[in-house]
Enzyme design. Structure first.
Site, short mmCIF file in Angstrom:
data_model
loop_
_atom_site.label_atom_id
_atom_site.label_comp_id
_atom_site.label_asym_id
_atom_site.label_seq_id
_atom_site.Cartn_x
_atom_site.Cartn_y
_atom_site.Cartn_z
N TYR A 33 -11.15 12.45 5.63
CA TYR A 33 -11.16 12.89 6.96
C TYR A 33 -9.94 14.10 6.85
O TYR A 33 -9.31 14.16 5.92
CB TYR A 33 -10.81 11.95 7.91
N ASP A 93 0.74 -1.14 0.14
CA ASP A 93 0.05 0.11 -0.07
C ASP A 93 0.78 1.21 -0.11
O ASP A 93 1.69 1.44 0.99
CB ASP A 93 -1.07 -0.02 1.27
N GLU A 149 2.77 10.98 1.01
CA GLU A 149 2.07 12.32 1.25
C GLU A 149 2.90 13.40 1.32
O GLU A 149 3.81 13.96 2.25
CB GLU A 149 1.45 12.20 2.44
N ASP A 199 1.53 4.91 0.46
CA ASP A 199 1.25 6.09 1.23
C ASP A 199 2.01 7.42 1.19
O ASP A 199 2.55 7.83 1.96
CB ASP A 199 0.81 5.77 2.53
#
Length: 654
Positions: free
Chosen positions: A489, A409, A413, A411
């Site tokens: 979120y 996965d 950022e 991720d």
């Protein structure tokens, strides 16, 4: 897998072991005590490398408080990554010493050190040529050469079985010096190595409802192997022992490596809360990328947490299987607990998440060139899917990683736009991200062909359309992903002065900004750029964002009012878990069902959060939009009964 003694002038090809005369260096005054040996085992081989392991076997009567292993490798062979020890190298000579947290080997115990090596080809010699522990031969032979093999194991029998594993037991073998371990074979292939004179072991990673035939042989520290035992056959159980995959869409939950500390949230809590039966995927957060652009668990600066990953021992009450970890078992920590969880719930997939807010710092550097992308991808796949600690057990065959991880996965950022302060950002990140995704897809597919398994590729993606445009060629990357999870979120929080919803489905007409976000805006941005809705998984929070010093405002509920700062939180200001927020006293609950939001206000402090009703609304909305499921950040925010997960599960079932 092979298990080979480390001795003077020993080399091995992949299919055979060649033993030649030994030259022993003189033992210094600080030589290892009698009974201390080092056994070398080698696991999977691939085109450019292999996995290996050193096991210190302390058969002496005293604890080994400190140790130094020194060994040489054949020309053209080097160490790529290593764990559970500190490595220093000079040419082909390598020295291992205890890691920063210490590595005492108790009397009668063992300690393992794993690594991934780099070699020129699958047939090249890779085993160490020489080896000493504290100046004494790793084989513990001292003067004469041990040429006598142990006796063949007897009494081999099938024990417990699951849908993915078979446990075997046998009687101990005899040896003139001592048995160093046993190998379980499926035909001519070693599928499990048991270090130490322990008469039993489990073979994992097997297919459900399938017959298997095994034999067992013993080996000693000098590399002598017994004849194989008589064959014994067993059959794995059918699937469903822990529940079939839940009906409906994907349910992805992030398990945080650090949640086992202050929050006290263990892998076993996923089971006891009832959450495991309701999930389809767990993402383990996070694997880290170092300044050299490679996956690591603990780097030279001491960053990372290998102890949580595979070092911590859990008690019987803390373990998924109800059995306490022991100091000499093959794998401990969160990784072992995840392995136990998957054995209980065969439908679960566990993916290794790379990066995160903190560990995305070096990703831009790591993907700048084709060579650097290949290095990063190879290191992550070798460490967590093909190699790492798990493969040494042999459970499931080469590349099984004990069955812990089923994919990667991503991720990052964020490529091409601001993330954590200090992250490197480049305009070319967007194109490099596309190339990185392609590299991972190609390598994972190749690994799947090699091992007979299917490996997933997923990613965590931003909510902000500006970040999407800066970092992602959506139409080019989506075909290579099994699915992606969307940031649903952190739309607003205590870093802003004005209270707002952190996880609203739709945009409120009076939303003051400064940025106006909603799940609808995010999903529309991704689909408009070419992402299939069925591959988009909506993220929902199991935590709250809060402000303090908030006036009531015209509505009397504190919404869209300027506070004096973030609300106090147990871990950091402005944030708290739902399980804590749900127990607050003296607050009034407010709700906007259309937006799928809820908030608490007591006249001064404001918490935006999601309760079971809001979770139900989000699950219903995601299904109505044709999305691919729901993702949770993070599982440790739920209560002990899995209340939020239950609400999602009930809403997602057709």
């Amino acid at each position: 897998m092979r298990t080979i003694s480390i001795r003077g002038w020993l080399c091995a090809a992949f299919a055979a072991v060649l033993i030649a005369p030994i030259i022993h260096p003189a033992a210094p005054a600080s030589a290892a005590p009698a009974g201390v040996t080092v056994v070398y085992t080698e696991g999977a081989r691939w085109e450019t490398g292999y996995s290996g392991q050193f096991t210190i076997d302390n058969a002496s009567a005293a604890e080994l408080a400190d140790w130094t292993i020194r060994f040489t490798l054949p020309a053209g062979v080097r160490i790529g990554s290593l764990w559970n020890a500190t490595l220093s190298s000079s040419g082909s000579t390598h020295t291992l010493t205890p890691p920063g947290w210490g590595a005492r080997v108790p009397a009668g115990g063992t300690y393992t050190i794993g690594f991934n090596g780099v070699a020129s080809g699958t047939g090249s010699a890779t085993a160490p040529l020489t080896c000493t522990i504290d100046g004494s031969p790793c084989s513990g032979e001292g003067g004469g050469e041990d040429t006598q093999a142990p006796s063949a194991p007897t009494g081999v029998a099938i024990g417990a079985t699951t849908s993915s594993s078979i446990t075997l037991g046998w009687s101990r073998s005899d040896d003139n010096v001592g048995v160093a371990g046993y190998e379980i074979l499926d035909g001519s292939t070693v599928v499990r190595t048991v270090i130490g004179d322990t008469p039993g072991g489990t073979v994992g990673g097997l297919d459900a409802d399938t017959a298997y035939t095994f034999t067992v042989r013993a080996f000693d520290a000098a590399g002598n192997r017994s004849a194989a035992s008589g064959a014994v056959s067993g059959r794995t159980a059918p699937t469903g022992g822990g529940g079939e995959p839940p009906a409906g869409d994907r349910r992805v939950g992030y398990f945080t490596q650090w949640g086992i500390y202050d929050r006290g949230y263990l892998v076993s809590d996923i089971d006891t809360s009832g959450t495991a039966a309701k999930l389809t995927h767990i993402n383990y957060a996070f694997a880290n990328i170092n300044s050299n652009g490679q996956c690591f668990q603990v780097n030279q600066a001491g960053q990372g947490d290998a102890w949580a990953d595979y070092g911590r021992s859990f008690t019987a009450e803390q373990s998924v299987d109800g059995v306490a970890d022991t100091w000499d078992q093959d794998l401990r920590g969160n990784f072992n607990q995840l392995r136990e969880l998957k054995a209980k719930y065969p439908h679960l997939k566990v993916n290794l998440s790379i990066g995160g807010w903190t560990w995305s710092r070096y990703l831009s550097d790591a993907v700048r060139t084709e060579a650097s992308r290949q290095r990063m991808v190879e290191s992550c796949i070798d460490m967590f899917l093909r190699g790492n600690l798990p493969v040494f057990d042999g459970a499931g065959g080469p590349g099984s990683a004990y069955g812990v991880f089923d994919g990667i996965d991503l991720d990052w950022e964020w490529p091409g736009s601001e993330g954590n302060p200090g992250n490197v950002i480049r305009p070319e990140d967007k194109q490099n991200y596309t190339a990185l995704v392609q590299e991972f897809r190609t390598r994972l597919d190749a690994l799947g062909t090699e091992t007979g398994r299917t490996f997933e590729l997923t990613s965590f993606m931003p909510a902000d359309p500006r970040k999407i445009d800066a970092g992602f060629e959506v139409d080019r990357i989506m075909p290579n992903f099994d699915f992606v999870t969307l940031q649903g979120y952190d739309f607003h929080g205590g870093w802003e002065s004005t209270t707002n919803h952190q996880s609203n489905l739709l945009l409120h007409a009076s939303d003051p900004g400064p940025d106006r976000y909603s799940a609808e805006i995010t999903v529309d941005a991704w689909t408009a750029r070419g992402a299939p809705a069925s591959k988009l998984v909506l993220g929902v929070p199991f935590y709250s964002r809060g402000w303090t010093g908030v006036p009531a405002g015209p509505g009397g509920d504190g919404l869209f009012q300027q506070g004096t700062g973030p609300a106090p939180g147990p871990y950091e200001a402005g944030i708290d878990d739902w399980k804590n927020i749900s127990r607050l006293q003296g607050y009034t609950l407010h709700r906007d069902d259309r937006l799928g939001t809820a908030w608490l206000y007591n006249g001064s402090t404001f918490w935006t959060y999601d309760d079971p009703a809001a979770m139900t609304r989000k699950a219903d909305w995601s299904q109505a939009e044709g999305l691919g499921g729901v993702m949770v950040w993070s599982l440790d925010g739920d209560d002990g009964q899995g209340t939020l997960m239950t609400a999602l599960d009930q809403a997602l079932r057709p």
